[in-house]
Design a protein around this motif. Structure first.
Motif, PDB file in Angstrom:
ATOM      1  N   UNK A  11      26.847 -13.873  31.543  1.00  0.00           N
ATOM      2  CA  UNK A  11      27.064 -14.494  32.848  1.00  0.00           C
ATOM      3  C   UNK A  11      27.192 -16.003  32.735  1.00  0.00           C
ATOM      4  N   UNK A  12      26.467 -16.607  31.767  1.00  0.00           N
ATOM      5  CA  UNK A  12      26.557 -18.052  31.555  1.00  0.00           C
ATOM      6  C   UNK A  12      27.871 -18.445  30.882  1.00  0.00           C
ATOM      7  N   UNK A  13      28.269 -17.679  29.883  1.00  0.00           N
ATOM      8  CA  UNK A  13      29.423 -18.065  29.071  1.00  0.00           C
ATOM      9  C   UNK A  13      30.732 -17.469  29.556  1.00  0.00           C
ATOM     10  N   UNK A  14      30.661 -16.316  30.241  1.00  0.00           N
ATOM     11  CA  UNK A  14      31.868 -15.622  30.698  1.00  0.00           C
ATOM     12  C   UNK A  14      31.672 -15.181  32.153  1.00  0.00           C
ATOM     13  N   UNK A  15      31.442 -16.113  33.066  1.00  0.00           N
ATOM     14  CA  UNK A  15      31.125 -15.747  34.447  1.00  0.00           C
ATOM     15  C   UNK A  15      32.258 -14.957  35.101  1.00  0.00           C
ATOM     16  N   UNK A  16      31.857 -13.954  35.862  1.00  0.00           N
ATOM     17  CA  UNK A  16      32.822 -13.167  36.628  1.00  0.00           C
ATOM     18  C   UNK A  16      33.384 -11.970  35.901  1.00  0.00           C
ATOM     19  N   UNK A  17      33.080 -11.822  34.609  1.00  0.00           N
ATOM     20  CA  UNK A  17      33.621 -10.691  33.856  1.00  0.00           C
ATOM     21  C   UNK A  17      32.638  -9.518  33.890  1.00  0.00           C
ATOM     22  N   UNK A  18      33.187  -8.318  33.877  1.00  0.00           N
ATOM     23  CA  UNK A  18      32.363  -7.123  33.970  1.00  0.00           C
ATOM     24  C   UNK A  18      31.697  -6.801  32.640  1.00  0.00           C
ATOM     25  N   UNK A  19      30.588  -6.054  32.729  1.00  0.00           N
ATOM     26  CA  UNK A  19      29.896  -5.584  31.538  1.00  0.00           C
ATOM     27  C   UNK A  19      29.566  -4.115  31.696  1.00  0.00           C
ATOM     28  N   UNK A  20      29.811  -3.350  30.648  1.00  0.00           N
ATOM     29  CA  UNK A  20      29.418  -1.947  30.580  1.00  0.00           C
ATOM     30  C   UNK A  20      28.340  -1.836  29.517  1.00  0.00           C
ATOM     31  N   UNK A  21      27.133  -1.437  29.911  1.00  0.00           N
ATOM     32  CA  UNK A  21      26.027  -1.350  28.967  1.00  0.00           C
ATOM     33  C   UNK A  21      25.438   0.040  28.913  1.00  0.00           C
ATOM     34  N   UNK A  22      24.855   0.383  27.783  1.00  0.00           N
ATOM     35  CA  UNK A  22      24.272   1.718  27.646  1.00  0.00           C
ATOM     36  C   UNK A  22      23.154   1.940  28.649  1.00  0.00           C
ATOM     37  N   UNK A  23      22.341   0.936  28.907  1.00  0.00           N
ATOM     38  CA  UNK A  23      21.194   1.129  29.786  1.00  0.00           C
ATOM     39  C   UNK A  23      21.531   0.849  31.246  1.00  0.00           C
ATOM     40  N   UNK A  24      22.268  -0.231  31.501  1.00  0.00           N
ATOM     41  CA  UNK A  24      22.577  -0.609  32.869  1.00  0.00           C
ATOM     42  C   UNK A  24      23.802   0.059  33.439  1.00  0.00           C
ATOM     43  N   UNK A  25      24.602   0.681  32.560  1.00  0.00           N
ATOM     44  CA  UNK A  25      25.795   1.374  33.025  1.00  0.00           C
ATOM     45  C   UNK A  25      26.903   0.425  33.420  1.00  0.00           C
ATOM     46  N   UNK A  72      33.208   6.475   2.976  1.00  0.00           N
ATOM     47  CA  UNK A  72      34.661   6.634   2.975  1.00  0.00           C
ATOM     48  C   UNK A  72      35.208   7.173   4.287  1.00  0.00           C
ATOM     49  N   UNK A  73      34.331   7.720   5.120  1.00  0.00           N
ATOM     50  CA  UNK A  73      34.774   8.299   6.388  1.00  0.00           C
ATOM     51  C   UNK A  73      33.591   8.400   7.338  1.00  0.00           C
ATOM     52  N   UNK A  74      33.928   8.481   8.615  1.00  0.00           N
ATOM     53  CA  UNK A  74      32.926   8.708   9.660  1.00  0.00           C
ATOM     54  C   UNK A  74      33.538   9.642  10.691  1.00  0.00           C
ATOM     55  N   UNK A  75      32.747  10.612  11.142  1.00  0.00           N
ATOM     56  CA  UNK A  75      33.148  11.450  12.269  1.00  0.00           C
ATOM     57  C   UNK A  75      31.914  11.787  13.087  1.00  0.00           C
ATOM     58  N   UNK A  76      32.054  11.667  14.400  1.00  0.00           N
ATOM     59  CA  UNK A  76      30.959  12.035  15.301  1.00  0.00           C
ATOM     60  C   UNK A  76      31.542  12.377  16.659  1.00  0.00           C
ATOM     61  N   UNK A  77      31.001  13.411  17.264  1.00  0.00           N
ATOM     62  CA  UNK A  77      31.465  13.859  18.578  1.00  0.00           C
ATOM     63  C   UNK A  77      30.529  13.359  19.669  1.00  0.00           C
ATOM     64  N   UNK A  78      31.123  12.975  20.804  1.00  0.00           N
ATOM     65  CA  UNK A  78      30.336  12.639  21.972  1.00  0.00           C
ATOM     66  C   UNK A  78      29.779  11.240  22.010  1.00  0.00           C
ATOM     67  N   UNK A  79      30.458  10.300  21.372  1.00  0.00           N
ATOM     68  CA  UNK A  79      30.037   8.908  21.493  1.00  0.00           C
ATOM     69  C   UNK A  79      30.559   8.319  22.802  1.00  0.00           C
ATOM     70  N   UNK A  80      29.817   7.386  23.349  1.00  0.00           N
ATOM     71  CA  UNK A  80      30.244   6.631  24.524  1.00  0.00           C
ATOM     72  C   UNK A  80      30.843   5.307  24.082  1.00  0.00           C
ATOM     73  N   UNK A  81      31.568   4.597  24.969  1.00  0.00           N
ATOM     74  CA  UNK A  81      32.254   3.368  24.550  1.00  0.00           C
ATOM     75  C   UNK A  81      31.362   2.341  23.877  1.00  0.00           C
ATOM     76  N   UNK A  82      30.101   2.214  24.333  1.00  0.00           N
ATOM     77  CA  UNK A  82      29.231   1.208  23.715  1.00  0.00           C
ATOM     78  C   UNK A  82      28.890   1.554  22.265  1.00  0.00           C
TER      79      UNK A  82
END
Length: 298
Positions: A84-98, A232-242
């Motif tokens: 909020x201090x450095x990028x005022x007015x921009x949205x945030x999507x967080x794991x805890x706050x949604x 060498x690789x990663x795979x996982x199902x059901x991750x959220x954007x964060x």
């Protein structure tokens, strides 16, 4: 605050956004590092319920095995305040706050205050702070801080990915492996019992055909390990954007072949997140298809 000299508007340059992501992620990681002994001391989470630390510092979310700690919520609030201090007015999507499922116009910050909360609770040194900037739902900058090791992974779209440790700054590059049978594959498991059963079946079919599996417990770190060539690789199902917003970009900028869920998806959709070293990408994709790993797992 980063501003353009002529208009006074906030910069949307990927390199500028990466600097903000890195600064904030490192500040948040320092808080997490300090809070771990304050909340739990040398005990595991289940060894204390005196109202000061241990069990009193933990609640649950989707299932009894899906925890959130005071440090998770505190750290997300700290990140929100710094943004909020450095990028005022921009949205945030967080794991805890949604945040909104809809993709906003312009910059949105996607934040995981502690990826690997179970590790954090138990004192296993594999948990991270992840901060990413997306424009129109696409990650353009991000930083993942390995809190216990004090290592930062960061990337800006089109500028490569780097690892920062002390005064050292090293360019990240994926492994040069070209034989799937020698591939080390990172993965993770859901909290939902039904999806876990499906994931276990996939791993059982996959394991005889690769070198081995690693389950670190923090998807952001898994993706950074692909970027650094540690796996060498990663795979996982059901991750959220964060979980993937920063790490997925870092892996891609290090040369990985990356497949991400839609930006508006959530864990419940069960989409796979995949990052592959290019030398095994084609063969590994065929193998994933054979064992049923390319489909969504509800």
């Amino acid at each position: 605050m980063t501003e353009t000299a002529r208009t006074g508007q906030l910069s949307t340059d990927a390199d500028d956004l990466a600097l903000v992501a890195t600064d904030i992620a490192q500040t948040a990681a320092a808080h997490v590092r300090r809070r771990r002994p304050e909340l739990f001391g040398s005990a595991t989470v289940y060894e204390s319920s005196d109202g000061v630390g241990g069990a009193a510092a933990v609640s649950t979310k989707s299932t009894p095995t899906d925890p959130v700690t005071l440090a998770d919520t505190e750290t997300e609030e700290m990140i929100a305040s710094l943004l909020a201090e450095r990028r005022p007015g921009e949205e945030m999507l967080g794991e805890e706050g949604g945040g909104t499922v809809d993709i906003p116009r312009g910059v949105r910050w996607v934040v995981d205050p502690i990826d690997g909360t179970v590790n954090f609770m138990y004192g296993i040194p594999a948990y991270a702070v992840s901060v990413a900037a997306q424009i129109d739902g696409v990650s353009v900058a991000g930083a993942v801080v390995d809190v216990a090791r004090e290592v930062t992974y960061a990337a800006a779209r089109g500028s490569g990915a780097y690892r920062h440790s002390g005064d050292a700054r090293d360019r990240l590059r994926v492994s040069g492996i070209d034989d799937v049978s020698l591939a080390l594959v990172a993965t993770g498991f859901a909290y939902d019992r039904r999806r876990r059963e499906q994931q276990a079946g996939i791993i059982a079919a996959l394991l005889p055909r690769i070198r081995d599996i690693r389950r670190v417990g923090a998807a952001a770190l898994d993706l950074c390990m692909v970027a650094s060539g540690a796996v060498d690789a990663h795979i996982e199902h059901g991750l959220s954007p964060w979980d993937w917003a920063a790490g997925g970009l870092i892996a891609a900028e290090a040369g990985a072949v990356v497949t991400l869920p839609p930006a508006q998806s959530r864990s419940s959709d069960g989409h796979p997140t995949i990052a592959l070293s290019p030398g095994v990408a084609q063969e590994m994709t065929r193998l994933f298809d054979e064992v049923g790993a390319l489909r969504d797992l509800p």
